[in-house]
Each structure stands twice: as structure tokens, then as C-alpha cells.
Design a protein around this motif. Structure first.
Motif, PDB file in Angstrom:
ATOM      1  N   MET A   1       0.837  -1.189   0.000  1.00  0.00           N
ATOM      2  CA  MET A   1       0.000   0.000   0.000  1.00  0.00           C
ATOM      3  C   MET A   1       0.880   1.250   0.000  1.00  0.00           C
ATOM      4  SD  MET A   1      -2.988  -1.314  -0.025  1.00  0.00           S
ATOM      5  CE  MET A   1      -3.749  -2.899   0.350  1.00  0.00           C
ATOM      6  N   THR A   2       0.413   2.302  -0.640  1.00  0.00           N
ATOM      7  CA  THR A   2       1.131   3.563  -0.703  1.00  0.00           C
ATOM      8  C   THR A   2       0.217   4.686  -0.226  1.00  0.00           C
ATOM      9  OG1 THR A   2       2.410   2.813  -2.617  1.00  0.00           O
ATOM     10  CG2 THR A   2       2.355   5.175  -2.209  1.00  0.00           C
ATOM     11  N   ALA A   3       0.737   5.531   0.655  1.00  0.00           N
ATOM     12  CA  ALA A   3       0.005   6.721   1.078  1.00  0.00           C
ATOM     13  C   ALA A   3       0.341   7.848   0.112  1.00  0.00           C
ATOM     14  CB  ALA A   3       0.382   7.098   2.502  1.00  0.00           C
ATOM     15  N   VAL A   4      -0.697   8.467  -0.452  1.00  0.00           N
ATOM     16  CA  VAL A   4      -0.523   9.540  -1.425  1.00  0.00           C
ATOM     17  C   VAL A   4      -1.133  10.814  -0.845  1.00  0.00           C
ATOM     18  CG1 VAL A   4      -1.030  10.330  -3.754  1.00  0.00           C
ATOM     19  CG2 VAL A   4      -0.587   7.897  -3.330  1.00  0.00           C
ATOM     20  N   PHE A   5      -0.324  11.869  -0.781  1.00  0.00           N
ATOM     21  CA  PHE A   5      -0.734  13.122  -0.150  1.00  0.00           C
ATOM     22  C   PHE A   5      -0.929  14.208  -1.200  1.00  0.00           C
ATOM     23  CE2 PHE A   5       1.289  10.709   3.175  1.00  0.00           C
ATOM     24  CZ  PHE A   5       0.536  10.986   4.312  1.00  0.00           C
ATOM     25  N   VAL A   6      -2.005  14.986  -1.031  1.00  0.00           N
ATOM     26  CA  VAL A   6      -2.349  16.057  -1.969  1.00  0.00           C
ATOM     27  C   VAL A   6      -2.491  17.362  -1.181  1.00  0.00           C
ATOM     28  CG1 VAL A   6      -3.867  16.753  -3.848  1.00  0.00           C
ATOM     29  CG2 VAL A   6      -3.667  14.321  -3.261  1.00  0.00           C
ATOM     30  N   HIS A   7      -1.759  18.374  -1.598  1.00  0.00           N
ATOM     31  CA  HIS A   7      -1.756  19.662  -0.892  1.00  0.00           C
ATOM     32  C   HIS A   7      -2.871  20.576  -1.372  1.00  0.00           C
ATOM     33  CE1 HIS A   7      -0.189  22.056  -4.279  1.00  0.00           C
ATOM     34  NE2 HIS A   7       0.503  20.973  -4.601  1.00  0.00           N
ATOM     35  N   GLY A   8      -2.916  21.762  -0.789  1.00  0.00           N
ATOM     36  CA  GLY A   8      -3.910  22.758  -1.170  1.00  0.00           C
ATOM     37  C   GLY A   8      -3.272  24.051  -1.633  1.00  0.00           C
ATOM     38  N   VAL A   9      -3.905  25.188  -1.266  1.00  0.00           N
ATOM     39  CA  VAL A   9      -3.513  26.528  -1.723  1.00  0.00           C
ATOM     40  C   VAL A   9      -3.066  27.355  -0.530  1.00  0.00           C
ATOM     41  CG1 VAL A   9      -4.429  28.660  -2.737  1.00  0.00           C
ATOM     42  CG2 VAL A   9      -5.117  26.433  -3.673  1.00  0.00           C
ATOM     43  N   PRO A  10      -1.977  28.109  -0.665  1.00  0.00           N
ATOM     44  CA  PRO A  10      -1.003  28.194  -1.771  1.00  0.00           C
ATOM     45  C   PRO A  10       0.243  27.381  -1.417  1.00  0.00           C
ATOM     46  CG  PRO A  10      -0.777  30.123  -0.353  1.00  0.00           C
ATOM     47  CD  PRO A  10      -1.732  29.174   0.336  1.00  0.00           C
ATOM     48  N   GLU A  11       0.182  26.094  -1.604  1.00  0.00           N
ATOM     49  CA  GLU A  11       1.182  25.178  -1.064  1.00  0.00           C
ATOM     50  C   GLU A  11       1.785  24.318  -2.169  1.00  0.00           C
ATOM     51  OE1 GLU A  11      -2.053  24.837   2.563  1.00  0.00           O
ATOM     52  OE2 GLU A  11      -1.697  23.154   1.187  1.00  0.00           O
ATOM     53  N   THR A  12       2.693  23.428  -1.789  1.00  0.00           N
ATOM     54  CA  THR A  12       3.231  22.403  -2.671  1.00  0.00           C
ATOM     55  C   THR A  12       3.289  21.103  -1.879  1.00  0.00           C
ATOM     56  OG1 THR A  12       5.576  22.661  -2.083  1.00  0.00           O
ATOM     57  CG2 THR A  12       4.696  24.147  -3.782  1.00  0.00           C
ATOM     58  N   GLY A  13       3.752  20.048  -2.517  1.00  0.00           N
ATOM     59  CA  GLY A  13       3.854  18.764  -1.834  1.00  0.00           C
ATOM     60  C   GLY A  13       4.769  18.778  -0.631  1.00  0.00           C
ATOM     61  N   ARG A  14       5.655  19.770  -0.553  1.00  0.00           N
ATOM     62  CA  ARG A  14       6.549  19.871   0.608  1.00  0.00           C
ATOM     63  C   ARG A  14       5.780  20.096   1.900  1.00  0.00           C
ATOM     64  NH1 ARG A  14      10.991  24.248  -0.923  1.00  0.00           N
ATOM     65  NH2 ARG A  14      11.484  23.895   1.281  1.00  0.00           N
ATOM     66  N   LEU A  15       4.548  20.546   1.787  1.00  0.00           N
ATOM     67  CA  LEU A  15       3.704  20.736   2.965  1.00  0.00           C
ATOM     68  C   LEU A  15       3.684  19.504   3.855  1.00  0.00           C
ATOM     69  CD1 LEU A  15       1.196  22.466   4.248  1.00  0.00           C
ATOM     70  CD2 LEU A  15      -0.188  20.806   2.985  1.00  0.00           C
ATOM     71  N   TRP A  16       3.729  18.326   3.249  1.00  0.00           N
ATOM     72  CA  TRP A  16       3.553  17.073   3.979  1.00  0.00           C
ATOM     73  C   TRP A  16       4.853  16.494   4.524  1.00  0.00           C
ATOM     74  CZ3 TRP A  16      -1.248  16.060   5.202  1.00  0.00           C
ATOM     75  CH2 TRP A  16      -2.282  16.489   4.368  1.00  0.00           C
ATOM     76  N   ASP A  17       6.000  17.099   4.220  1.00  0.00           N
ATOM     77  CA  ASP A  17       7.275  16.506   4.621  1.00  0.00           C
ATOM     78  C   ASP A  17       7.379  16.256   6.132  1.00  0.00           C
ATOM     79  OD1 ASP A  17       8.002  16.465   2.004  1.00  0.00           O
ATOM     80  OD2 ASP A  17       9.477  18.081   2.134  1.00  0.00           O
ATOM     81  N   PRO A  18       7.025  17.222   7.001  1.00  0.00           N
ATOM     82  CA  PRO A  18       7.144  16.964   8.449  1.00  0.00           C
ATOM     83  C   PRO A  18       6.299  15.789   8.907  1.00  0.00           C
ATOM     84  CG  PRO A  18       6.918  19.313   8.025  1.00  0.00           C
ATOM     85  CD  PRO A  18       6.606  18.619   6.737  1.00  0.00           C
ATOM     86  N   LEU A  19       5.080  15.686   8.402  1.00  0.00           N
ATOM     87  CA  LEU A  19       4.195  14.593   8.811  1.00  0.00           C
ATOM     88  C   LEU A  19       4.703  13.262   8.277  1.00  0.00           C
ATOM     89  CD1 LEU A  19       0.360  14.593   8.940  1.00  0.00           C
ATOM     90  CD2 LEU A  19       1.518  12.751   7.741  1.00  0.00           C
ATOM     91  N   ARG A  20       5.133  13.241   7.033  1.00  0.00           N
ATOM     92  CA  ARG A  20       5.575  11.985   6.425  1.00  0.00           C
ATOM     93  C   ARG A  20       6.783  11.394   7.150  1.00  0.00           C
ATOM     94  NH1 ARG A  20       6.934  13.233   0.605  1.00  0.00           N
ATOM     95  NH2 ARG A  20       7.194  10.963   0.410  1.00  0.00           N
ATOM     96  N   ARG A  21       7.566  12.240   7.790  1.00  0.00           N
ATOM     97  CA  ARG A  21       8.726  11.734   8.541  1.00  0.00           C
ATOM     98  C   ARG A  21       8.308  10.911   9.752  1.00  0.00           C
ATOM     99  NH1 ARG A  21      11.377  16.647   6.650  1.00  0.00           N
ATOM    100  NH2 ARG A  21      10.529  17.904   8.346  1.00  0.00           N
ATOM    101  N   HIS A  22       7.055  11.049  10.167  1.00  0.00           N
ATOM    102  CA  HIS A  22       6.555  10.277  11.316  1.00  0.00           C
ATOM    103  C   HIS A  22       5.804   9.017  10.885  1.00  0.00           C
ATOM    104  CE1 HIS A  22       7.611  13.274  14.370  1.00  0.00           C
ATOM    105  NE2 HIS A  22       7.200  14.190  13.519  1.00  0.00           N
ATOM    106  N   LEU A  23       5.799   8.729   9.604  1.00  0.00           N
ATOM    107  CA  LEU A  23       5.115   7.538   9.101  1.00  0.00           C
ATOM    108  C   LEU A  23       6.121   6.465   8.735  1.00  0.00           C
ATOM    109  CD1 LEU A  23       2.523   9.218   6.695  1.00  0.00           C
ATOM    110  CD2 LEU A  23       2.119   8.442   9.038  1.00  0.00           C
ATOM    111  N   ARG A  24       5.778   5.227   8.996  1.00  0.00           N
ATOM    112  CA  ARG A  24       6.604   4.105   8.573  1.00  0.00           C
ATOM    113  C   ARG A  24       5.890   3.343   7.470  1.00  0.00           C
ATOM    114  NH1 ARG A  24       8.997   1.654  14.301  1.00  0.00           N
ATOM    115  NH2 ARG A  24      10.165   3.536  14.922  1.00  0.00           N
TER     116      ARG A  24
END
Length: 253
Positions: A1-24
Motif C-alpha cells: 500500500m502507498t500513502a498519497v498526499f495532496v496539498h492545497g492553496v497556496p502550497e506544494t507537496g513539501r507541505l507534507w514533509d514533516p508529517l511523512r517523517r513520522h510515518l513508517r
């Protein structure tokens, strides 16, 4: 399984970097077209254009996914989850009340939707990362993150923002219509201090979609930046309830 993250406005995919570091788990964060990526030729940047784009991106991922969206990304995720054409293991979103039929856009969105005023805003903001960062900080983005987001803002992103919001008047419900229960399990995240969400209408939307609700009592709109570990824990708890055999194969379009 793959978790796929989608950002909003006015953002980019980097928005999710801090959270993704806490996922295994295997994960990736997409960039909306025009948001630190080129705007494809002929791409209208409407709400339906972005839905079609997201559908195409998901088709390129092997196996079912856990789809997560924030802000406009959340609306795209919900729309995709309601359409019977993909295999999703699960989906999660915030700002669910924006899908309510009575939703009224916030003041900044209404400015973007106004011809002339929106263009003036874009002219003022683009090329001025400090001004963008200050506006984002005032809206609740942590200062360090606001600086990075300001540096990513450009004319292409500004144009896409205007086109996207202008395609969603008076609100998304007016275009997408009735909400339907999704085949895949869903989660509505409610940061209770989010000024862009309404807890009661968010709950109503969650009920229509058949989604579980998890509240983040002390968090606001950018919960994945202010409390990435808490946000990751909420997603992990939800995913733990989603069995490996619960991915629903849906008919191809």
C-alpha cells in the motif's frame, strides 16, 4: 500500500514533509500542476481539471492507495473517492464543510474570485516572498514554513489559484452536487480551531460520505505543520482499522 498526499492553496507537496517523517509507510506527496511545477499547455486549472489530473496520477500507482488531502487537495480527494473508477484502500480529508451545500467562501477566496481584485492581489504577491510569508504567518502558518512557502509562490501559481477558485462559485456543491457514500473507508479530520472549516457542517458531510471523524482539539488549518506527529498518529490509527483486504476494486472508467 502507498500513502498519497495532496496539498492545497497556496502550497506544494513539501507541505507534507514533516508529517511523512513520522510515518513508517511508503508515501509520496504530489504537486498540483502549476504549483512549483509547470502548468501544462491548455490546462484550465479548474476544479474538474484538477480532479482529472489526480485521477491520472493515481492510475499510474501500482496497487491501491491510502489517499490524503488538505484544503483544495481534500476536496479533490473526496471527489475522487466518490467516483467509481479506482482502487482506493482508504481516503482522508480535512475542511469537509466546504462540500456542504450551504458553504460560503471565506473573504480571501471571494477576493480571488473577483475580477480585477484577484489580479491586483497576484500582482502584489508575486515576486515578493517576504510579503507572501507575512500573509501566511498571519493566517496561521508557522513562521519557518511560511518563509519556505513564500519562496515557492510565483506567477504560475497565482494564476492557477485564481482560475481554480473562479471555477468553484458559488461553492463546490453547486458544481459537484449531492454527496454519496464512498466505497472505500474514509476519515474526516477536524482541527477544531480551523477558521476555514465548520465543525457541525463538517460532521454532516462526513455522515453523508460514510466517513469516520477524528478531532484535533488544539490544532488549526495547517495541522500537518504545527503538529505533524499528532497528525501522523491520527492517520496511522485510521489505517490500522482498514484491513488489508478492504481495498475496493472499482470499475474502470
Amino acid at each position: 500500500m502507498t500513502a498519497v498526499f495532496v496539498h492545497g492553496v497556496p502550497e506544494t507537496g513539501r507541505l507534507w514533509d514533516p508529517l511523512r517523517r513520522h510515518l513508517r509507510v511508503d508515501s509520496l506527496a504530489l504537486n498540483l500542476p502549476g504549483f512549483s511545477t509547470p502548468r501544462p499547455a491548455g490546462f484550465g486549472a479548474t476544479m474538474d481539471d484538477y480532479v482529472r489530473w489526480l485521477r491520472g496520477e493515481l492510475r499510474g500507482i501500482s496497487g491501491p492507495v491510502d489517499l490524503v488531502g488538505h484544503d483544495w487537495g481534500a476536496l479533490l480527494v473526496a471527489r475522487v473517492a466518490m467516483l467509481d473508477f479506482l482502487t482506493l484502500r482508504s481516503w482522508a480529508m480535512d475542511v469537509a464543510s466546504i462540500l456542504h451545500p450551504e458553504y460560503v467562501w471565506h473573504a480571501q477566496a471571494q477576493l480571488w474570485q473577483t475580477s480585477g481584485a484577484g489580479e491586483q492581489w497576484a500582482q502584489t504577491m508575486r515576486g515578493n516572498p517576504t510579503v507572501v510569508a507575512a500573509a501566511l504567518t498571519a493566517a496561521g502558518v508557522p513562521a519557518e514554513d511560511a518563509s519556505g512557502m513564500g519562496a515557492q509562490f510565483d506567477a504560475t501559481m497565482a494564476g492557477c489559484i485564481l482560475d481554480l477558485y473562479r471555477s468553484a462559485t458559488p461553492n463546490p456543491y453547486a458544481h459537484w452536487g449531492d454527496l454519496t457514500r464512498t466505497a472505500a473507508p474514509g476519515l474526516v479530520i477536524q482541527p477544531l480551531s480551523d477558521p476555514y472549516d465548520d465543525q457541525i457542517n463538517s460532521q454532516k458531510v462526513a455522515e453523508r460520505l460514510g466517513a469516520h471523524v477524528e478531532c484535533l482539539p488544539a490544532q488549526s488549518h495547517w495541522w500537518m505543520l504545527s503538529a505533524p506527529e499528532e497528525g501522523a498518529a491520527a492517520l496511522l490509527r485510521f489505517w490500522k482499522t482498514v484491513g488489508a483486504d478492504s481495498a475496493v476494486p472499482l470499475g474502470a472508467e
